[in-house]
Write a protein that holds these residues in place. Structure first.
Motif, PDB file in Angstrom:
ATOM      1  N   LEU A   1      31.323  43.465  36.492  1.00 12.15           N
ATOM      2  CA  LEU A   1      30.001  43.024  36.262  1.00 12.15           C
ATOM      3  C   LEU A   1      30.126  41.733  35.623  1.00 12.15           C
ATOM      4  N   PHE A   2      31.211  41.491  34.804  1.00 16.25           N
ATOM      5  CA  PHE A   2      31.443  40.124  34.104  1.00 16.25           C
ATOM      6  C   PHE A   2      31.775  39.166  35.119  1.00 16.25           C
ATOM      7  N   ARG A   3      32.929  39.299  36.111  1.00 16.49           N
ATOM      8  CA  ARG A   3      33.081  38.500  37.164  1.00 16.49           C
ATOM      9  C   ARG A   3      31.813  38.230  38.028  1.00 16.49           C
ATOM     10  N   ARG A   4      31.001  38.998  38.332  1.00 22.07           N
ATOM     11  CA  ARG A   4      29.794  38.561  38.945  1.00 22.07           C
ATOM     12  C   ARG A   4      28.886  37.686  38.177  1.00 22.07           C
ATOM     13  N   PHE A   5      28.845  37.692  36.972  1.00 22.90           N
ATOM     14  CA  PHE A   5      28.074  37.393  35.843  1.00 22.90           C
ATOM     15  C   PHE A   5      28.610  35.724  35.851  1.00 22.90           C
ATOM     16  N   SER A   6      29.850  35.530  35.559  1.00 19.96           N
ATOM     17  CA  SER A   6      30.481  34.430  35.188  1.00 19.96           C
ATOM     18  C   SER A   6      30.586  33.626  36.562  1.00 19.96           C
ATOM     19  N   ARG A   7      30.331  33.994  37.565  1.00 23.71           N
ATOM     20  CA  ARG A   7      30.400  33.245  39.054  1.00 23.71           C
ATOM     21  C   ARG A   7      29.075  32.623  39.335  1.00 23.71           C
TER      22      ARG A   7
ATOM     23  N   GLY B   1      30.516  30.028  44.014  1.00 21.39           N
ATOM     24  CA  GLY B   1      30.825  30.492  42.597  1.00 21.39           C
ATOM     25  C   GLY B   1      32.653  29.992  42.488  1.00 21.39           C
ATOM     26  N   ASN B   2      32.760  29.036  43.249  1.00 17.43           N
ATOM     27  CA  ASN B   2      33.984  28.225  43.308  1.00 17.43           C
ATOM     28  C   ASN B   2      34.411  27.872  41.936  1.00 17.43           C
ATOM     29  N   ARG B   3      35.353  27.984  41.140  1.00 16.87           N
ATOM     30  CA  ARG B   3      35.719  27.473  39.990  1.00 16.87           C
ATOM     31  C   ARG B   3      35.698  25.783  39.875  1.00 16.87           C
ATOM     32  N   ALA B   4      36.212  25.346  40.841  1.00  9.57           N
ATOM     33  CA  ALA B   4      36.573  23.761  40.780  1.00  9.57           C
ATOM     34  C   ALA B   4      35.023  23.214  40.950  1.00  9.57           C
ATOM     35  N   ALA B   5      34.235  23.607  41.605  1.00 19.12           N
ATOM     36  CA  ALA B   5      32.651  22.922  41.782  1.00 19.12           C
ATOM     37  C   ALA B   5      32.180  23.121  40.417  1.00 19.12           C
TER      38      ALA B   5
ATOM     39  N   LEU C   1      26.210  29.874  39.043  1.00 21.03           N
ATOM     40  CA  LEU C   1      26.336  28.404  39.038  1.00 21.03           C
ATOM     41  C   LEU C   1      25.909  27.948  37.569  1.00 21.03           C
ATOM     42  N   TRP C   2      25.183  28.583  36.737  1.00 22.85           N
ATOM     43  CA  TRP C   2      24.604  28.317  35.879  1.00 22.85           C
ATOM     44  C   TRP C   2      25.639  28.555  34.475  1.00 22.85           C
ATOM     45  N   PHE C   3      26.558  29.511  34.798  1.00 21.22           N
ATOM     46  CA  PHE C   3      27.424  30.207  33.462  1.00 21.22           C
ATOM     47  C   PHE C   3      28.216  28.922  32.889  1.00 21.22           C
ATOM     48  N   LEU C   4      29.178  28.424  33.562  1.00 25.75           N
ATOM     49  CA  LEU C   4      29.971  27.537  32.951  1.00 25.75           C
ATOM     50  C   LEU C   4      29.126  26.171  32.436  1.00 25.75           C
ATOM     51  N   PRO C   5      28.253  25.638  33.181  1.00 30.07           N
ATOM     52  CA  PRO C   5      27.635  24.443  32.418  1.00 30.07           C
ATOM     53  C   PRO C   5      27.005  24.795  31.117  1.00 30.07           C
TER      54      PRO C   5
END
Length: 432
Positions: A7-13, A101-105, A15-19
């Motif tokens: 669930l965390f992987r889905r949540f962290s992917r 969900g790509n980490r680079a983008a 688009l708004w999570f990292l911003p």
């Protein structure tokens, strides 16, 4: 992979999570710059430090960063949306999460938005006069790091937009996602569980909802089974469609309603299939890319040939994986699971493509039979019968499509060699 991590992987992917994480970090840095001013001696003179850190100079630098990062962030987001739309149109809409969900983008856009917010908060702090000379020095050092991060993000973004939307990049990411799902499945097709019975008798656990099984947590089920002295037979695999009455597990042993509810909670059922634990979904989306390429509106047989090569490579590498053979005892012995058969995976990978390939160009038809022949030769025990059956069905479709007779004769030779297991497919110069 346990359920919470899934669930965390889905949540962290998202688009708004990292911003959002970068924005929180930017605010934290600005606050720390204010609080850490006490680390410097009182009455610190500007002549005592090697650089000039005036409030006006720092405000000008932050103003430039703020004005430019807002425009760059909006441009990056609009570019990403256009690229994702293009990827959905040229490949498959179901592959879009692998790009969004790509980490680079996400990291690149997060740096832009985080730098903008950092600059705005810094300007507000400087304008209100809350920073001492020590605080301004720390804020200046943080600003230098932000500028370097922005330059790095810009370079990374140029690289990212040069590949996003390309079909080859899409198939590459689909291949990587499917390979990871196959690794979780294991060569024995058991997800680390023990081989189960076809019709176990015990307490039945119903799904209780409508959707697709996205994940089940064998680690949590194993802990529960050991604690209660149970044996749990898992009756579904990730990717299966279930409804309220579908039986997802059968519990052998004394289990009350609370235990059955806990077992049901270790299964995640959602609206759509996911790539994480469902290799069949990866094969399905790869097949969608090939089928779209074979449609009259696109007419790109080379992409279909490439996808067939990718499907063959994935199945061949999985069949040759020896890690499970080296493992003597399964990690989850109290969890019983009906193994996912190689025949089912082969069918999910090749059968959808065979529908369009039956009326496609001869090189695509040969590529499909070539892939089946390779798998039958690499792992006869796993794929021989299923490959021969699928080749026979494909030949019937191709013949009914009224293809050129010499092409049908050539395909029959390839199919016959697959059935007999003696003829090696001739080298092909076709792309893929």
């Amino acid at each position: 992979m346990n359920g919470y991590w899934f669930l965390f992987r889905r949540f962290s992917r998202a688009l708004w999570f990292l911003p959002a994480l970068f924005c929180a970090s930017a605010v934290l840095v600005v606050i720390l710059a204010y609080l850490s001013a006490s680390l410097f001696p009182e009455g610190l003179e500007e002549s005592a430090i090697p650089i000039t850190v005036s409030a006006d100079a720092l405000r000008n630098i932050l103003g430039i960063v703020a004005s430019s990062m807002l425009a760059v962030a909006v441009f990056a987001l609009s570019t990403l949306v256009n690229l994702l739309t293009s990827a959905a149109q040229t490949g498959s809409p179901r592959a879009v999460p692998l790009f969004s969900g790509n980490r680079a983008a996400r990291t690149t856009i997060s740096v832009f938005i985080g730098a903008f917010l950092f600059s705005i908060i810094g300007i507000i702090g400087l304008s209100s006069g809350i920073y001492t000379l020590g605080g301004r020095l720390i804020l200046f050092i943080a600003t230098v790091f932000v500028v370097f991060a922005v330059v790095w993000a810009l370079i990374r973004w140029v690289r990212e937009i040069s590949v996003v939307g390309r079909v080859v990049e899409m198939t590459s990411r689909l291949e990587a996602a499917t390979r990871q799902a196959l690794d979780r499945l294991g060569r024995d097709g058991l997800y680390g569980c023990s081989a189960g019975e076809r019709s176990p008798i015990g307490h039945e656990v119903a799904a209780g909802s409508v959707g697709f099984v996205q994940h089940f947590d064998p680690h949590a089920l194993q802990d529960l089974a050991e604690d209660k002295g149970l044996v749990i037979h898992v009756r579904v695999r990730p990717g299966d469609y279930v409804d309220h009455t579908a039986i997802i597990a059968v519990v052998v042993g004394e289990a009350d309603e609370a235990v059955l509810k806990a077992i049901r909670g270790d299964f995640i059922i959602g609206e759509e299939r996911t790539f994480d634990s469902d290799p069949g979904f990866g094969f399905l989306v790869l097949a969608d890319v090939a089928r779209r390429a074979l449609s009259p509106g696109v007419n790109d047989p080379s992409t279909a040939n490439h996808v067939l090569t990718v499907q063959t490579r994935l199945l061949a590498n999985w069949a040759l994986d020896e890690k499970d053979e080296e493992r003597k005892d399964p990690p989850y012995p109290r969890i019983r699971f009906m193994p996912v058969s190689p025949e089912r995976l082969l069918d999910e990978a090749f059968r959808p493509i065979s529908y369009e390939a039956a009326s496609a160009a001869p090189d695509v038809q040969e590529a499909l039979l070539r892939g089946l022949a390779s798998l039958a030769r690499i792992s006869p025990d796993a794929f021989s019968n299923a490959a021969a059956s699928l080749a026979e069905d494909f030949m019937a479709r191709a013949a009914s499509e009224g293809s050129h007779e010499p092409d049908i004769v050539a395909l029959r030779k390839l199919a016959a060699g697959l059935t007999e297991g003696t003829e090696r497919p001739r080298p092909s110069t076709s792309s893929g």
